[in-house]
Design a protein around this motif. Sequence first.
Motif, PDB file in Angstrom:
ATOM      1  N   LYS A  47       0.839  -1.200   0.000  1.00  0.00           N
ATOM      2  CA  LYS A  47       0.000   0.000   0.000  1.00  0.00           C
ATOM      3  C   LYS A  47       0.876   1.252   0.000  1.00  0.00           C
ATOM      4  CE  LYS A  47      -4.443  -0.069   2.155  1.00  0.00           C
ATOM      5  NZ  LYS A  47      -5.204  -0.089   3.410  1.00  0.00           N
ATOM      6  N   VAL A  48       1.909   1.220   0.839  1.00  0.00           N
ATOM      7  CA  VAL A  48       2.800   2.384   0.958  1.00  0.00           C
ATOM      8  C   VAL A  48       3.464   2.672  -0.380  1.00  0.00           C
ATOM      9  CG1 VAL A  48       4.890   3.261   2.085  1.00  0.00           C
ATOM     10  CG2 VAL A  48       3.189   2.008   3.425  1.00  0.00           C
ATOM     11  N   LEU A  49       3.825   1.606  -1.092  1.00  0.00           N
ATOM     12  CA  LEU A  49       4.566   1.771  -2.344  1.00  0.00           C
ATOM     13  C   LEU A  49       3.668   1.836  -3.576  1.00  0.00           C
ATOM     14  CD1 LEU A  49       7.326  -0.679  -1.277  1.00  0.00           C
ATOM     15  CD2 LEU A  49       7.842   1.612  -2.137  1.00  0.00           C
ATOM     16  N   LYS A  50       2.380   1.745  -3.352  1.00  0.00           N
ATOM     17  CA  LYS A  50       1.424   1.671  -4.459  1.00  0.00           C
ATOM     18  C   LYS A  50       1.607   2.811  -5.471  1.00  0.00           C
ATOM     19  CE  LYS A  50      -2.373  -0.240  -6.136  1.00  0.00           C
ATOM     20  NZ  LYS A  50      -2.469  -1.658  -6.487  1.00  0.00           N
ATOM     21  N   SER A  56      12.031  -3.933  -4.948  1.00  0.00           N
ATOM     22  CA  SER A  56      11.391  -4.742  -3.894  1.00  0.00           C
ATOM     23  C   SER A  56      10.593  -3.814  -2.971  1.00  0.00           C
ATOM     24  CB  SER A  56      12.392  -5.632  -3.163  1.00  0.00           C
ATOM     25  OG  SER A  56      13.317  -4.882  -2.420  1.00  0.00           O
ATOM     26  N   ASP A  57      10.899  -3.752  -1.673  1.00  0.00           N
ATOM     27  CA  ASP A  57      10.102  -2.905  -0.790  1.00  0.00           C
ATOM     28  C   ASP A  57      10.709  -1.517  -0.550  1.00  0.00           C
ATOM     29  OD1 ASP A  57       8.065  -4.663  -0.652  1.00  0.00           O
ATOM     30  OD2 ASP A  57       8.495  -5.383   1.386  1.00  0.00           O
ATOM     31  N   PHE A  58      11.391  -0.990  -1.539  1.00  0.00           N
ATOM     32  CA  PHE A  58      12.023   0.325  -1.385  1.00  0.00           C
ATOM     33  C   PHE A  58      11.613   1.275  -2.505  1.00  0.00           C
ATOM     34  CE2 PHE A  58      14.834  -2.837   0.487  1.00  0.00           C
ATOM     35  CZ  PHE A  58      15.052  -2.308   1.755  1.00  0.00           C
ATOM     36  N   PHE A  59      11.605   2.572  -2.187  1.00  0.00           N
ATOM     37  CA  PHE A  59      11.450   3.589  -3.235  1.00  0.00           C
ATOM     38  C   PHE A  59      12.778   3.684  -3.974  1.00  0.00           C
ATOM     39  CE2 PHE A  59       8.508   5.065   0.110  1.00  0.00           C
ATOM     40  CZ  PHE A  59       7.347   5.197  -0.629  1.00  0.00           C
ATOM     41  N   ALA A  60      12.731   3.725  -5.291  1.00  0.00           N
ATOM     42  CA  ALA A  60      13.976   3.825  -6.056  1.00  0.00           C
ATOM     43  C   ALA A  60      14.123   5.237  -6.628  1.00  0.00           C
ATOM     44  CB  ALA A  60      13.969   2.805  -7.187  1.00  0.00           C
ATOM     45  N   VAL A  61      15.353   5.747  -6.563  1.00  0.00           N
ATOM     46  CA  VAL A  61      15.653   7.087  -7.089  1.00  0.00           C
ATOM     47  C   VAL A  61      16.929   7.010  -7.945  1.00  0.00           C
ATOM     48  CG1 VAL A  61      14.593   8.365  -5.182  1.00  0.00           C
ATOM     49  CG2 VAL A  61      16.991   7.677  -4.999  1.00  0.00           C
ATOM     50  N   PRO A  62      17.184   8.043  -8.749  1.00  0.00           N
ATOM     51  CA  PRO A  62      18.451   8.041  -9.496  1.00  0.00           C
ATOM     52  C   PRO A  62      19.638   7.935  -8.529  1.00  0.00           C
ATOM     53  CG  PRO A  62      17.015   9.811 -10.269  1.00  0.00           C
ATOM     54  CD  PRO A  62      16.353   9.213  -9.080  1.00  0.00           C
ATOM     55  N   ARG A 103       8.098   9.482  -3.732  1.00  0.00           N
ATOM     56  CA  ARG A 103       7.200   8.492  -3.139  1.00  0.00           C
ATOM     57  C   ARG A 103       5.858   8.350  -3.853  1.00  0.00           C
ATOM     58  NH1 ARG A 103       7.392  11.585   1.923  1.00  0.00           N
ATOM     59  NH2 ARG A 103       7.835  13.076   0.269  1.00  0.00           N
ATOM     60  N   TYR A 104       5.375   9.459  -4.425  1.00  0.00           N
ATOM     61  CA  TYR A 104       4.113   9.399  -5.162  1.00  0.00           C
ATOM     62  C   TYR A 104       4.020  10.614  -6.052  1.00  0.00           C
ATOM     63  CZ  TYR A 104       2.869  12.304  -1.133  1.00  0.00           C
ATOM     64  OH  TYR A 104       2.872  13.237  -0.156  1.00  0.00           O
ATOM     65  N   GLY A 105       3.030  10.632  -6.930  1.00  0.00           N
ATOM     66  CA  GLY A 105       2.860  11.770  -7.819  1.00  0.00           C
ATOM     67  C   GLY A 105       3.786  11.683  -9.014  1.00  0.00           C
TER      68      GLY A 105
END
Lengths: 95, 491
Positions: free
Chosen positions: A75-78, A85-91, B333-335
Amino acid sequence: MSLDKTMVQRVSQLARIEIEETQLETTARELNNILEWIEQLNEVDTEGVEPMASVTGHELPKRDDDVTDGGYPDKVLKNAPDRESDFFAVPKVVE
Amino acid sequence: MSNILELNLADLQKAISDKHLSAKEITEAYLQAIEQNSQSNCFISITEEKAIQMAEESDKRIERGEGLALDGIPIGVKDLFCTSGVSTTAGSNMLSNFVPQYESTVTEQLWRDGAIMLGKCNMDEFAMGSANTTSYFGSVENPWTTRAKSEKKLVPGGSSGGSAAAVSGGLAVAATGSDTGGSIRQPASFCGIVGMKPTYGRCSRWGMVAFASSLDQAGPLTRTVRDAAILLKSMAGYDPKDSTSANVSVPNFELALNGDIRGLRVGVPREYKREGTPPEIENLWQKGIDILRKAGAVISDVSLPHTKYALPTYYIIAPAEASSNLARYDGVRYGLRAQQTELQDMYQRTRDEGFGDEVKRRILIGTYVLSAGYYDAYYLKAQRVRALIKQDFDNVFENVDVLLTPTAPSEAFAIGENDDDPIKMYLNDIFTVPTSLAGLPAISIPGSLSNKGLPLGLQVVGKMFDEESVLKVGDVLESGVEFTLQEVGKQ
């Protein structure tokens, strides 16, 4: 106090909002118009007046330091634009 | 089916309990009206399936004799209330792909009481605007464009423009809005309906996309004062998830509408008499004073000396809080996320593409007034003046129970007008911003038509948490002015 091009550039950097070089002057003029209008507040005598951050007057409540929520990474990563996997990915930040 | 659209919320409640209408019939009538009036652009998304499903559930409850207060009442939701599984954009490209995984407290309470969601209403981007023209999803047409036979398309006001136009035009019987500096009251005035901003803290802000947290407050937009009282009861209440939510009991607001204002003290603030206010607005104000006096209220002239400083104070505090609140939109995280190989570039490009001009302008102003070296001169100064503005209200409320003022300095204007001059646009909120800064409850009541045939509103302001007096006086005004919405659902 008036904003020049350099100051607009600095503020836009702080706000992480890109302003095209060609737009700097127009933006500075627009912001200065607003700031000039705002500066009528200088007429008001505020000597000894406490700044007011909230109208409620109540103290912010504290709760027990317990875990009351969580456990649903999907839900958090939706809405994540990118994930690994369970992490937000950034450059890549560090080489 | 057009007669369904003409019924107000209280009428619908009666028709449902008398079994004259089913929730599904009402909901289908509204969904059809929305479809036929899609050019008005009142809705950013229409939740047709959900609405039908909720209506069927309402009908089942009613059949079992377990009907809830708002069963069968179809409403619009301003698109900044997070609705679980339903797109919530706040009128911005930044959130154009955002689907919340949780429900805002205000909407959760409305569904708890049986209300039906028709869709998400258009609004100024992040609630920043007074004409609904800053929305990424396009402007909204005021239904009075047709009613007054205006050559140019008129704005519904803002920022709750889609909500107000939908309620006025018969595309929802009621809607939720949010008011930071006038965003419920000014569009209500422009669209000829009732709009109420409750006391700060009365409704939970949890799950509402934040603009300026010390000012934002949810409230109802309806066709009558009674409807506002009914809807507010459902929306209001203490919520531990919002630390500024007030732990006070919610009265049955409808009971306040007894028409008895004998001996009630009404203040008329002299600073609201401004040069350049159109005579028709002055006349309406006088008419309001006469109605209340005739009903037994005691009218007195009062002074709020810092009134003229409210707007500039607001345009420091609101952008400052906005620049901080909107810092969360970083593409992580979103948007929206702009694809870039460097992190810093990604932040900047995302925010450049995601935000519109007015939002950027306010973020820049806010960032500037909070930056090192300017914080004291701007931000702290504004917070001090805010304290003086609040003090003005505290002083007059020692001697009066409510205040009566016009809601807005003009009638609805054409789409595109005032767009070139931010300050001119900001002046729309001149009569509504002071009460926002003080956190007070206020309502706008449609009062009369201007020379051009456009609605004008009156504002009643009350003491903290005294929504009952505000609604009571609003109800008396409503009966006295005899304003009627024309041709609802026939645009």
